[in-house]
Design a protein around this motif. Structure first.
Motif, mmCIF file in Angstrom:
data_model
loop_
_atom_site.group_PDB
_atom_site.id
_atom_site.type_symbol
_atom_site.label_atom_id
_atom_site.label_comp_id
_atom_site.label_asym_id
_atom_site.label_seq_id
_atom_site.Cartn_x
_atom_site.Cartn_y
_atom_site.Cartn_z
ATOM 1 N N GLY A 88 0.804 -1.201 0.000
ATOM 2 C CA GLY A 88 0.000 0.000 0.000
ATOM 3 C C GLY A 88 0.843 1.259 0.000
ATOM 4 O O GLY A 88 0.334 2.358 -0.138
ATOM 5 N N ARG A 135 -0.763 6.120 1.622
ATOM 6 C CA ARG A 135 -2.202 6.197 1.429
ATOM 7 C C ARG A 135 -2.897 5.553 2.629
ATOM 8 O O ARG A 135 -3.511 4.491 2.512
ATOM 9 N N SER A 168 -5.565 6.264 4.081
ATOM 10 C CA SER A 168 -7.021 6.190 3.963
ATOM 11 C C SER A 168 -7.477 4.966 3.184
ATOM 12 O O SER A 168 -8.645 4.589 3.239
ATOM 13 N N ASP A 169 -6.569 4.340 2.442
ATOM 14 C CA ASP A 169 -6.929 3.149 1.672
ATOM 15 C C ASP A 169 -7.160 1.933 2.567
ATOM 16 O O ASP A 169 -7.845 0.996 2.167
ATOM 17 N N GLU A 170 -6.557 1.924 3.725
ATOM 18 C CA GLU A 170 -6.681 0.814 4.678
ATOM 19 C C GLU A 170 -6.244 -0.509 4.051
ATOM 20 O O GLU A 170 -6.914 -1.533 4.164
ATOM 21 N N TYR A 171 -5.084 -0.466 3.415
ATOM 22 C CA TYR A 171 -4.599 -1.659 2.714
ATOM 23 C C TYR A 171 -4.344 -2.828 3.660
ATOM 24 O O TYR A 171 -4.667 -3.977 3.344
ATOM 25 N N LEU A 184 -10.264 0.445 -9.318
ATOM 26 C CA LEU A 184 -9.711 1.352 -8.323
ATOM 27 C C LEU A 184 -9.725 2.769 -8.895
ATOM 28 O O LEU A 184 -9.777 2.952 -10.119
ATOM 29 N N ALA A 215 -4.864 5.894 -8.262
ATOM 30 C CA ALA A 215 -4.277 4.952 -7.301
ATOM 31 C C ALA A 215 -3.774 3.673 -7.956
ATOM 32 O O ALA A 215 -3.082 2.885 -7.311
ATOM 33 N N ASN A 233 -0.158 2.495 -7.796
ATOM 34 C CA ASN A 233 0.317 2.131 -6.467
ATOM 35 C C ASN A 233 -0.038 0.693 -6.097
ATOM 36 O O ASN A 233 0.475 0.155 -5.121
ATOM 37 N N TYR A 234 -0.939 0.091 -6.869
ATOM 38 C CA TYR A 234 -1.357 -1.286 -6.598
ATOM 39 C C TYR A 234 -0.993 -2.220 -7.745
ATOM 40 O O TYR A 234 -1.553 -3.302 -7.864
ATOM 41 N N PHE A 289 -12.557 1.540 0.158
ATOM 42 C CA PHE A 289 -11.712 1.902 -0.979
ATOM 43 C C PHE A 289 -11.641 0.769 -2.005
ATOM 44 O O PHE A 289 -11.589 1.007 -3.212
ATOM 45 N N PHE A 290 -11.651 -0.486 -1.536
ATOM 46 C CA PHE A 290 -11.490 -1.640 -2.419
ATOM 47 C C PHE A 290 -12.822 -2.291 -2.799
ATOM 48 O O PHE A 290 -12.845 -3.215 -3.614
#
Length: 275
Positions: free
Chosen positions: A3, A15, A17-20, A58, A62, A65-66, A101-102
């Protein structure tokens, strides 16, 4: 993929806020809850391009980044795995409730999986699916419970999965060859003790009848297919080979309309220890 980086660019991207990390834990929790149920098996499907779906849904800013090689390998190899319920419904083994987010990506993936077809029984030699960590970076992975890991020393996972695929084809052939009426007649004869060593075949015959009854109540071809795959995965060794079992000899004679005297004689000859 942690993340905050990716395997291709190694570019840092904070990130929070993404809570990866919560995303990774949510996938593990979903899998663990389902896989620890009694007598569950994993199945492959024909759902493809799941990692592309994951990225495409997504936020555009972003996606880079993934973009992760380890996570892509996991999703493409294991992302389409499912569990099959008794009624033929399937449930994604990997994807469930995840951080917001996901959620759009996961919802589209689940929809594709639920509309795919089961293609085989999944068997693994390894307890861990995926690469949990490379260096300091975390990636999508799950851990199989011990009862789902193959312990065979004679055949690898590919060979075992191929055997299950063969069992499936053999079972389909037997269902088409022997109608349930013939199976019922065979069970009646086996229960009367009028056939020599009939107890050796009764269990297989009743198992086969149960499968006939289950699929006769299902109109949806996909669900019917799933019930058959579930039966193959759960079947005792040799049960799917109806035609080559002794029960197959009995069913052949019944389908051919032979008189009971001939059926009994031929069955006794085949069941004789001297054969």
């Amino acid at each position: 993929m942690n993340g905050i980086t990716n395997d291709y660019t190694n570019k840092v991207d904070e990130r929070p806020s993404d809570e990866y990390e919560k995303f990774l834990e949510a996938l593990k929790d979903h899998f663990n809850i389902l896989s620890k149920k009694e007598n569950v098996k994993l199945f492959t499907t024909n759902a493809t391009n799941l990692y592309d779906i994951f990225l495409d849904n997504l936020p555009e800013e972003a996606r880079k980044n993934y973009t992760c090689r380890a996570c892509k390998n996991f999703v493409e190899r294991f992302g389409g795995l499912v569990f099959i319920k008794e009624n033929g419904d399937v449930e994604s083994a990997i994807w469930g409730k995840v951080p917001l987010f996901f959620t759009p990506s996961v919802n589209v993936i689940i929809d594709k999986i639920l509309n795919s077809r089961v293609t085989g029984v999944f068997i693994s030699d390894n307890e861990i699916l995926g690469k949990p960590i490379t260096g300091v970076w975390q990636h999508i992975s799950v851990q199989l419970p011990s009862h789902m890991v193959s312990t065979s020393r004679l055949r690898n996972q590919s060979q075992l999965m191929a055997e299950k695929a063969e069992d499936y084809n053999i079972l389909i052939s037997a269902i088409n060859k022997y109608p349930v009426e013939a199976v019922n007649q065979a069970i009646t004869l086996l229960k009367t003790d009028s056939l020599y060593r009939s107890e050796k075949c009764l269990g297989v015959a009743e198992w086969f009848k149960d499968i006939h009854n289950k699929i006769s109540c299902i109109n949806d071809s996909r669900k019917k297919n799933n019930v058959l795959w579930l039966a193959v995965a759960m079947a005792p060794t040799g049960f799917c080979h109806i035609s080559s079992n002794m029960i197959g000899t009995l069913l052949d004679d019944i389908v051919d309309g032979l008189p009971f005297e001939s059926v009994s004689k031929r069955f006794a000859e085949k069941m004789s220890p001297l054969q």
